[in-house]
Structure formats: C-alpha cells, structure tokens
Design a protein around this motif. Structure first.
Motif, PDB file in Angstrom:
ATOM      1  N   ILE A 193       0.833  -1.203   0.000  1.00  0.00           N
ATOM      2  CA  ILE A 193       0.000   0.000   0.000  1.00  0.00           C
ATOM      3  C   ILE A 193       0.873   1.260   0.000  1.00  0.00           C
ATOM      4  O   ILE A 193       0.542   2.263  -0.632  1.00  0.00           O
ATOM      5  CB  ILE A 193      -0.952  -0.022   1.208  1.00  0.00           C
ATOM      6  CG1 ILE A 193      -2.026  -1.091   0.982  1.00  0.00           C
ATOM      7  CG2 ILE A 193      -1.592   1.345   1.448  1.00  0.00           C
ATOM      8  CD1 ILE A 193      -2.969  -1.302   2.127  1.00  0.00           C
ATOM      9  N   ALA A 194       2.020   1.195   0.666  1.00  0.00           N
ATOM     10  CA  ALA A 194       2.916   2.362   0.719  1.00  0.00           C
ATOM     11  C   ALA A 194       3.430   2.746  -0.661  1.00  0.00           C
ATOM     12  O   ALA A 194       3.810   3.907  -0.882  1.00  0.00           O
ATOM     13  CB  ALA A 194       4.089   2.066   1.651  1.00  0.00           C
ATOM     14  N   LYS A 195       3.420   1.810  -1.622  1.00  0.00           N
ATOM     15  CA  LYS A 195       3.866   2.130  -2.980  1.00  0.00           C
ATOM     16  C   LYS A 195       2.941   3.133  -3.662  1.00  0.00           C
ATOM     17  O   LYS A 195       3.324   3.771  -4.648  1.00  0.00           O
ATOM     18  CB  LYS A 195       3.951   0.847  -3.820  1.00  0.00           C
ATOM     19  CG  LYS A 195       5.040  -0.112  -3.377  1.00  0.00           C
ATOM     20  CD  LYS A 195       5.020  -1.382  -4.207  1.00  0.00           C
ATOM     21  CE  LYS A 195       6.081  -2.371  -3.736  1.00  0.00           C
ATOM     22  NZ  LYS A 195       6.048  -3.640  -4.503  1.00  0.00           N
ATOM     23  N   LEU A 196       1.726   3.275  -3.145  1.00  0.00           N
ATOM     24  CA  LEU A 196       0.785   4.235  -3.710  1.00  0.00           C
ATOM     25  C   LEU A 196       1.096   5.663  -3.272  1.00  0.00           C
ATOM     26  O   LEU A 196       0.643   6.622  -3.893  1.00  0.00           O
ATOM     27  CB  LEU A 196      -0.643   3.882  -3.293  1.00  0.00           C
ATOM     28  CG  LEU A 196      -1.184   2.524  -3.759  1.00  0.00           C
ATOM     29  CD1 LEU A 196      -2.456   2.182  -3.003  1.00  0.00           C
ATOM     30  CD2 LEU A 196      -1.436   2.533  -5.261  1.00  0.00           C
ATOM     31  N   PHE A 197       1.853   5.803  -2.186  1.00  0.00           N
ATOM     32  CA  PHE A 197       2.113   7.108  -1.591  1.00  0.00           C
ATOM     33  C   PHE A 197       3.458   7.655  -2.078  1.00  0.00           C
ATOM     34  O   PHE A 197       4.350   6.879  -2.449  1.00  0.00           O
ATOM     35  CB  PHE A 197       2.123   7.000  -0.067  1.00  0.00           C
ATOM     36  CG  PHE A 197       0.758   6.771   0.530  1.00  0.00           C
ATOM     37  CD1 PHE A 197       0.069   7.802   1.150  1.00  0.00           C
ATOM     38  CD2 PHE A 197       0.148   5.530   0.453  1.00  0.00           C
ATOM     39  CE1 PHE A 197      -1.186   7.600   1.688  1.00  0.00           C
ATOM     40  CE2 PHE A 197      -1.126   5.320   0.981  1.00  0.00           C
ATOM     41  CZ  PHE A 197      -1.787   6.357   1.601  1.00  0.00           C
ATOM     42  N   PRO A 198       3.624   8.985  -2.094  1.00  0.00           N
ATOM     43  CA  PRO A 198       4.929   9.554  -2.462  1.00  0.00           C
ATOM     44  C   PRO A 198       6.043   8.951  -1.609  1.00  0.00           C
ATOM     45  O   PRO A 198       5.927   8.904  -0.387  1.00  0.00           O
ATOM     46  CB  PRO A 198       4.751  11.054  -2.178  1.00  0.00           C
ATOM     47  CG  PRO A 198       3.280  11.294  -2.310  1.00  0.00           C
ATOM     48  CD  PRO A 198       2.632  10.037  -1.799  1.00  0.00           C
ATOM     49  N   MET A 199       7.096   8.484  -2.244  1.00  0.00           N
ATOM     50  CA  MET A 199       8.143   7.750  -1.534  1.00  0.00           C
ATOM     51  C   MET A 199       8.777   8.577  -0.422  1.00  0.00           C
ATOM     52  O   MET A 199       9.141   8.048   0.620  1.00  0.00           O
ATOM     53  CB  MET A 199       9.213   7.278  -2.516  1.00  0.00           C
ATOM     54  CG  MET A 199      10.335   6.492  -1.863  1.00  0.00           C
ATOM     55  SD  MET A 199      11.436   5.693  -3.045  1.00  0.00           S
ATOM     56  CE  MET A 199      10.416   4.327  -3.577  1.00  0.00           C
ATOM     57  N   ARG A 200       8.876   9.901  -0.599  1.00  0.00           N
ATOM     58  CA  ARG A 200       9.542  10.727   0.410  1.00  0.00           C
ATOM     59  C   ARG A 200       8.722  10.814   1.694  1.00  0.00           C
ATOM     60  O   ARG A 200       9.230  11.262   2.718  1.00  0.00           O
ATOM     61  CB  ARG A 200       9.797  12.128  -0.153  1.00  0.00           C
ATOM     62  CG  ARG A 200       8.568  12.919  -0.494  1.00  0.00           C
ATOM     63  CD  ARG A 200       8.921  14.194  -1.233  1.00  0.00           C
ATOM     64  NE  ARG A 200       9.736  13.918  -2.396  1.00  0.00           N
ATOM     65  CZ  ARG A 200       9.245  13.562  -3.578  1.00  0.00           C
ATOM     66  NH1 ARG A 200       7.949  13.386  -3.724  1.00  0.00           N
ATOM     67  NH2 ARG A 200      10.040  13.340  -4.587  1.00  0.00           N
ATOM     68  N   ASP A 201       7.450  10.418   1.644  1.00  0.00           N
ATOM     69  CA  ASP A 201       6.613  10.470   2.842  1.00  0.00           C
ATOM     70  C   ASP A 201       6.676   9.182   3.653  1.00  0.00           C
ATOM     71  O   ASP A 201       6.095   9.106   4.731  1.00  0.00           O
ATOM     72  CB  ASP A 201       5.147  10.738   2.455  1.00  0.00           C
ATOM     73  CG  ASP A 201       4.969  12.097   1.811  1.00  0.00           C
ATOM     74  OD1 ASP A 201       5.826  12.971   2.036  1.00  0.00           O
ATOM     75  OD2 ASP A 201       3.977  12.291   1.081  1.00  0.00           O
ATOM     76  N   VAL A 202       7.344   8.165   3.124  1.00  0.00           N
ATOM     77  CA  VAL A 202       7.345   6.836   3.747  1.00  0.00           C
ATOM     78  C   VAL A 202       8.737   6.486   4.241  1.00  0.00           C
ATOM     79  O   VAL A 202       9.713   6.583   3.489  1.00  0.00           O
ATOM     80  CB  VAL A 202       6.857   5.755   2.750  1.00  0.00           C
ATOM     81  CG1 VAL A 202       6.831   4.388   3.423  1.00  0.00           C
ATOM     82  CG2 VAL A 202       5.474   6.101   2.202  1.00  0.00           C
ATOM     83  N   GLU A 203       8.832   6.094   5.497  1.00  0.00           N
ATOM     84  CA  GLU A 203      10.091   5.601   6.063  1.00  0.00           C
ATOM     85  C   GLU A 203       9.916   4.116   6.374  1.00  0.00           C
ATOM     86  O   GLU A 203       9.090   3.739   7.207  1.00  0.00           O
ATOM     87  CB  GLU A 203      10.449   6.341   7.355  1.00  0.00           C
ATOM     88  CG  GLU A 203      10.801   7.804   7.177  1.00  0.00           C
ATOM     89  CD  GLU A 203      12.212   8.006   6.641  1.00  0.00           C
ATOM     90  OE1 GLU A 203      12.969   7.021   6.606  1.00  0.00           O
ATOM     91  OE2 GLU A 203      12.540   9.138   6.266  1.00  0.00           O
TER      92      GLU A 203
END
Length: 594
Positions: free
Chosen positions: A252-262
């Motif tokens: 699911i995190a792949k749907l979000f801008p990568m810079r927002d995910v740690e």
C-alpha cells in the motif's frame, strides 16, 4: 553483429551477483542492455530482471558521511571511482531514474554532477526531486568552464582535479525542491475524482493484495491519515512468519509519495534519530520532524526507541525533547538532544504475538488472513510478479484505477487538511450505546480509534465535505462506514488480542474442547491447529505467548491435570463445562466466536 563492442558495464545486486550488462559500441551514443540466459549466453532484453544503480555493492559499502556522486553514465562513474569517489549512475542515463533506486540513498549525502546541457540539468532536478526527503542532503554540482554538452570526464581531462571537485561539492548549495514537497509538476485537477466507497477502494487495492478486505482498507486509511495535523492512527500487525504481515503495508505504501514513507528494519534509538533526523547547528539539536510521515517498522523496534516514540503515538505533545547518548571515539559517551516534532502514522510488523499493554492501547491490532483461498490467491499473485517482473509492472502501470488513486493521494496531500470535525456526535453515541449493552473499560480507548477511522474516511473524499479553512467535516456516510470497519475487528480489539490469536481460540481451542469434552493438553491444541490450518505450531510459542495472552484476556483458564499435576490443562471460559452424561449445547455460550 556488425558493430564492435568496446566496453561492457556489469550491474550487480547487493551481494555482487550479476543482474545485467550495459554494452557500449564504437559510437558512444550507441548502447544496449542484455542479461545472462543461464546457459553461458546473453539475451538482449531485461524482461523480469531487477534494475539497480551502477556499482551498487560499492555504494552500499561507503560510509554514510561520504558524498555519493550521481553522474549520467558508466564511463563517468568509472572515472570518478578510479579517483577514490563513491560514484554511481542508472542504466540508460539519468532520464531513466526510477523511484525504487531511492532506497539505496536513504540518509546519504548525494551530489549530482550533470552534463552541461538542458537535458542534463533537467534530469539532475528530476533525480534530486525524487530523492528529496529520502537522502540526507542533496546538492547539484556545477563545474566551471565546461564546454556545451561536456561531462565530468571532459572537465577532468581539461585540468580538473580531484581536490577541485571536492571543493565544488562542499561549496554547492543544498538542493531546494522547485515545488513544495516536490511530488508533482503541476496542480492536480480534482474534478477527476468521484466520491469513493470502501468497496471501490478495496477493488483497486485488490489488484496487488488478494483477500484481506478489512486489513487493506484499514492500512490504507492509516497511511492516508498521515496527511492531517493530529488525526493519525497506528496499526500493529501481529502474526507468525510468512503470513504476509509486512506485505500489506509495504504494498500500500507504494501508492504514496516515496519521500513520505520511512521503511525501518530493526534499529537502535541512536541509529533511528541520526538516519531520520537532521542536525541543527544553531541549537545543537537533532531535529526529527515526523509531521505527515508514514513509518513502517518491518521488525519490532528496540525497546528504548519504542519508549521514546510512545508520547508521539499517543499524541501527547506535538514537540517532545529527549536525550540520547552517542559513543564518541574521542570523548566516550556524549549526550545529545533530540527534538521530536509532529505526529506520524505508524505501522508495526512483528512475528511476536505478545503485545505489551503500553502498545495495545496505542495501536489497532491486525493479523493477515490465513485461509486456503487467500494463500492460493497470494501464490498466484507471486507467480505473476516473480516470473516476469517487468511485464507485471507494465500491467500495473496501465491500470487506470490505480493511477487515479495515486493522483488522489497527492491531491489530498496538497489540500493541507489539518483536522476533521464530526458534527453529528449523537449518531456515534447511538452506535456506542445501542441495545443497552454492557460497556467494557477499554471502550474509552477504542472509541478514539473508531473516530480516527471515521476522520480518515472523510479525508478520502475531502472535496465533497463541508469545509472551514483547513478543517473538513465528516458526514453520516463516514460514520456508518467507520463503524462497519470497526465492527469487523471489534471483538479482538476489545480483548486486546491480535485477530490471529482470537481466531485461533475460536477455530482451534473451542472446537478441540467441544470434541474432547475435557481439559486440553498442549498436544491436543497443537494437533488441532495442524488439522485446522495445515501447519505446525511450536509448543514453545503456545506455552510462552499464545496461552498467557488468551488467559490474560479471560478466554481460558489453566488448571492442573488431576492425573498429573505437573502439567496444566486448558479450559475455554466461553463454553459450558459438561459431563459425558449431559446433552452438549455450546450454542448460547459461544456466540462471540465467528
């Protein structure tokens, strides 16, 4: 082949295994890619092959304080590597940069050295924007007196030196994104977004995540809730290994801008704060700004790190100052100040089934489904991904619903919503106090989670809500949908158990007791578990994790075996204890179990 090959550049994975080569011909602009065919030959395409940056093993071995120079080609990379720099590039030039390369640069100092032309400068900004929020610091280095279309090798050939390049890198200004948060080149047209239901959301998420309807909806809403000032909620996936507990949040995190995910593996508090934080020279403080961030812990974090993060997880204060100690080669232990800012959305993935009460009050407890149908679908999905990864990715990128959802997420972020108000509080009160049911102490905590889910649902359709500046209002549809999601997991949450343990109780312990009509030994339970789920359950895990949690939740009691008081027998508390002469009737006593 009529063209003469003059150079091949091997691309290797983290362990040094050859993945593919870039082949250069006599004309420097003429190059192709090829992969080993496993029989000593080569295939002139990269179908199903993972793409990686050039010189990846050397990049990963470099110290975190060393600058990594990103250039436009393998020739320049080799030239800089020969001078002692840590250098890399991506296959087929900077214009082919992929977001999956970013993870290799997390926390690193990155200097981009472009060619002297419009395309080179444009690509340098694209790479820098992609790495923004991932790399520790980014600079774009401009070399003086470089001829048009010249590159760093030309500059070195024209009396450029290693010392001069180091100076230019040190003096280059830190990169500032051209657009706030740098996630889009233009404002997104929100008129393309229609109101979205949970069913429509699950259909899109189902492209990559089979079954697990409730889990994937809640994980998506958890990550989406990051785009508020203080309405985030947290999730803990607790389940045995190989059940897919990390797959759902990562996918699911792949749907979000990568810079927002740690994405964080096991790390110490010191490592976490240094990797995620930035040093403020003026205040001599490590500033860790987690505002509107998504943290995914792929393993249970260090106990001390968890203690430091608890105030943020509870939303006690938006800024919290803590002290950590670092080992200094010169001065021994040295105290440093850390300033934690903002509230992130957090997902924990752990194979441990025991949940500390401190954490159970701060997280929704989830477990992936383990049904045969779900496993079958997961196997089929993996075959598709692994057998031809390139074709699978192309198929995924052609799915209009998925691309629209990714744009929707970016557009929601651009709205800068601070909070979600719920004006129809009486509707929530009606649902909570329905049927004059007996309330349990934990419900004072659980209602906060229900409200967080309702707020995330409103955020999903923020353009269709009443709005007052940066505050939107949830409506009755959000309230109903929120309670529907909550009702599907409410029983295990009220007991403070991961759903995996609650299902194990209902599907293994209770049926085994009904069949035996007597206290259960641990062997009885592990045998029934194997017959029910088709997999082995260790006696150690049963004795040390599973049974104590069930007993703490009040689902079982353990009493000494009358025939051998050295061992304990397990009795479910939600079924009637009957004798062989009595008529078995468990229906009324076991209505809670599915």
């Amino acid at each position: 082949m009529s063209k003469r090959i003059v150079k091949t550049y091997p691309y290797q994975d983290e362990s040094g295994t050859l993945l593919f080569e870039v082949v250069r011909y006599e004309n420097p602009k003429d190059f192709r890619q090829r992969r080993p065919d496993g029989k000593g030959g080569w295939i002139w395409n990269l179908d199903g092959v993972r793409r990686v940056p050039y010189c990846l093993p050397e990049l990963l071995k470099a110290a975190m304080q060393d600058w990594v120079l990103i250039v436009e080609g393998e020739k320049d990379t080799d030239r800089l590597s020969g001078l002692g720099f840590t250098a890399t590039c991506c296959p087929m030039g900077a214009g082919k940069w992929r977001e999956e390369y970013n993870e290799h640069f997390r926390g690193r100092l990155v200097a981009i050295v472009p060619d002297n032309d419009q395309a080179g400068k444009k690509h340098a900004e694209q790479v820098a924007n992609s790495l923004h929020g991932v790399a520790g610091e980014i600079r774009i280095v401009e070399m003086p007196n470089l001829p048009p279309k010249g590159d760093v090798s030309d500059w070195l050939n024209d009396e450029g030196t290693k010392a001069e390049l180091i100076r230019l890198t040190d003096e280059a200004k830190p990169f500032v994104p051209s657009i706030d948060a740098a996630e889009a080149d233009e404002t997104i047209d929100v008129s393309q977004f229609e109101p979205m239901t949970i069913a429509a959301l699950s259909e899109i998420l189902g492209l990559t995540i089979k079954a697990d309807e409730t889990n994937k909806a809640l994980v998506f809403l958890c990550q989406l809730s990051a785009y508020t000032a203080s309405s985030q909620f947290n999730i803990s996936f607790n389940a045995p290994s190989s059940t897919g507990k990390s797959f759902i949040p990562l996918e699911i995190a792949k749907l979000f801008p990568m810079r927002d995910v740690e994405r964080i593996g096991y790390c110490s508090p010191t490592a976490f704060f240094h990797d995620v934080g930035t040093w403020d020279e003026k205040t001599k403080t490590i500033v860790v700004d987690l505002s509107r961030k998504i943290l995914i812990f792929l393993d249970q974090p260090h106990t001390l790190l968890l203690q430091h993060l608890r105030p943020l997880l509870s939303h006690d204060q938006p800024e919290i100052a803590i002290k950590i100690t670092d080992k200094s080669q010169k001065y021994g232990l040295k105290t440093k100040k850390v300033l934690l800012k903002g509230f992130p959305s957090v997902v924990f993935c752990t194979a441990g089934l025991q949940v500390d009460e401190q954490e159970s009050t701060r997280f929704l407890l989830l477990s992936p489904e383990t049904s045969q149908e779900k496993i079958r679908e997961a196997v089929l999905g993996k075959i598709g991904r692994e057998s031809d990864g390139e074709a699978y990715q192309r198929w995924l990128e052609r799915q209009p619903g998925r691309q629209l959802l990714m744009n929707r997420i970016k557009a929601i972020k651009q709205e800068h919503i601070d909070d979600v108000r719920i004006p129809r509080q009486e509707r929530i009160i009606e649902r909570v106090f329905a049927n004059d049911r007996i309330l349990k102490p934990r419900e004072t905590r659980d209602i906060g989670r229900v409200i967080s889910i309702i707020k995330a649902l409103a955020l999903l359709n923020c353009w269709y809500k009443q709005r007052d500046g940066t505050i939107i209002e949830a409506d009755e549809n959000d309230i109903e949908a929120g309670f529907e999601l909550w009702d599907s997991i409410a029983e295990s949450q009220t007991l403070g158990l991961p759903p995996y343990l609650y299902n194990l109780y209902c599907e293994v312990v209770v049926p085994a007791f009904e069949e035996k009509n007597a206290g259960l030994s641990r062997l009885d339970i592990t045998t029934k578990h194997r017959l029910t789920y088709g997999r082995f359950l260790s006696d150690r895990q049963l004795a040390r994790e599973i049974l104590p949690m069930m007993e703490s939740a009040g689902l079982i009691v353990q009493e000494p075996d009358p025939t051998d008081r050295r061992r304990l027998l397990v009795y479910p508390t939600t079924v009637a204890h009957i004798s062989p002469d009595q008529e078995p009737d468990f229906q009324a006593e076991n209505e809670d179990c599915p």
